[in-house]
Design a protein around this motif. Structure first.
Motif, PDB file in Angstrom:
ATOM      1  N   ALA A  49       0.837  -1.189   0.000  1.00 30.52           N
ATOM      2  CA  ALA A  49       0.000   0.000   0.000  1.00 30.52           C
ATOM      3  C   ALA A  49       0.875   1.242   0.000  1.00 30.52           C
ATOM      4  O   ALA A  49       1.988   1.223   0.515  1.00 30.52           O
ATOM      5  CB  ALA A  49      -0.908   0.012   1.225  1.00 30.52           C
ATOM      6  N   GLY A  50       0.343   2.318  -0.580  1.00 29.44           N
ATOM      7  CA  GLY A  50       1.070   3.578  -0.601  1.00 29.44           C
ATOM      8  C   GLY A  50       0.113   4.744  -0.425  1.00 29.44           C
ATOM      9  O   GLY A  50      -1.086   4.631  -0.714  1.00 29.44           O
ATOM     10  N   ILE A  51       0.649   5.859   0.065  1.00 23.98           N
ATOM     11  CA  ILE A  51      -0.161   7.051   0.279  1.00 23.98           C
ATOM     12  C   ILE A  51       0.710   8.274   0.054  1.00 23.98           C
ATOM     13  O   ILE A  51       1.905   8.247   0.340  1.00 23.98           O
ATOM     14  CB  ILE A  51      -0.759   7.053   1.714  1.00 23.98           C
ATOM     15  N   LEU A  52       0.126   9.318  -0.477  1.00 28.50           N
ATOM     16  CA  LEU A  52       0.849  10.567  -0.666  1.00 28.50           C
ATOM     17  C   LEU A  52       0.939  11.310   0.663  1.00 28.50           C
ATOM     18  O   LEU A  52      -0.011  11.299   1.442  1.00 28.50           O
ATOM     19  CB  LEU A  52       0.128  11.443  -1.689  1.00 28.50           C
ATOM     20  N   TRP A  53       2.084  11.959   0.915  1.00 30.73           N
ATOM     21  CA  TRP A  53       2.171  12.806   2.098  1.00 30.73           C
ATOM     22  C   TRP A  53       1.188  13.961   1.999  1.00 30.73           C
ATOM     23  O   TRP A  53       0.645  14.422   3.003  1.00 30.73           O
ATOM     24  CB  TRP A  53       3.585  13.384   2.264  1.00 30.73           C
ATOM     25  N   SER A  54       0.946  14.424   0.779  1.00 30.62           N
ATOM     26  CA  SER A  54       0.002  15.516   0.552  1.00 30.62           C
ATOM     27  C   SER A  54      -1.055  15.045  -0.424  1.00 30.62           C
ATOM     28  O   SER A  54      -0.734  14.400  -1.410  1.00 30.62           O
ATOM     29  CB  SER A  54       0.728  16.736  -0.023  1.00 30.62           C
TER      30      SER A  54
END
Length: 123
Positions: A49-54
């Motif tokens: 899984a991945g997510i943007l800091w912004s």
């Protein structure tokens, strides 16, 4: 440099939940993507899984979609992975990672790695 430190691993039973946390310190790049990988014995490291800091962008591997949820807390510089309905095949060492974009992260071109935390799921 960015330091990533994972926590929250342990031994659980099949069907249980576990929450992993990744604390980032140093020069945290707000344009980067942060995510989780795992590596089971004898297997290659795989993106989870991945997510943007912004922003609101997230991505999941098909193997964990619907069971794992990634989230972030920008005030604490932490990225968590909530893992539900755990299975014995989820047993692995789990790594936090940071990369320039989601695309390069999914390709395994990671700029920074944590040292990992072990998750063991018993049947």
């Amino acid at each position: 440099q960015v330091a990533l430190v994972e926590s929250g691993g342990g031994l659980v039973q099949a069907g249980d939940s576990l929450r992993l946390s990744c604390a980032a310190s140093g020069r945290v790049h707000r344009t980067y993507t942060v995510g989780w990988f795992r590596q089971a014995p004898g297997k290659e490291r795989e993106f989870l899984a991945g997510i943007l800091w912004s922003g609101n962008g997230t991505a999941y591997a098909d193997s964990v979609k619907g069971r794992f949820t990634i989230s972030r807390d920008n005030t604490k510089n932490t990225v968590d992975l909530q893992m539900d309905s755990l299975k014995p095949e989820d047993t692995a060492k789990y790594y936090c990672a940071s990369a320039l974009t989601m695309r390069v992260m999914r390709a395994g071109r990671v700029a920074y790695w944590g040292r990992g935390t072990l998750v063991t799921v018993s049947s």
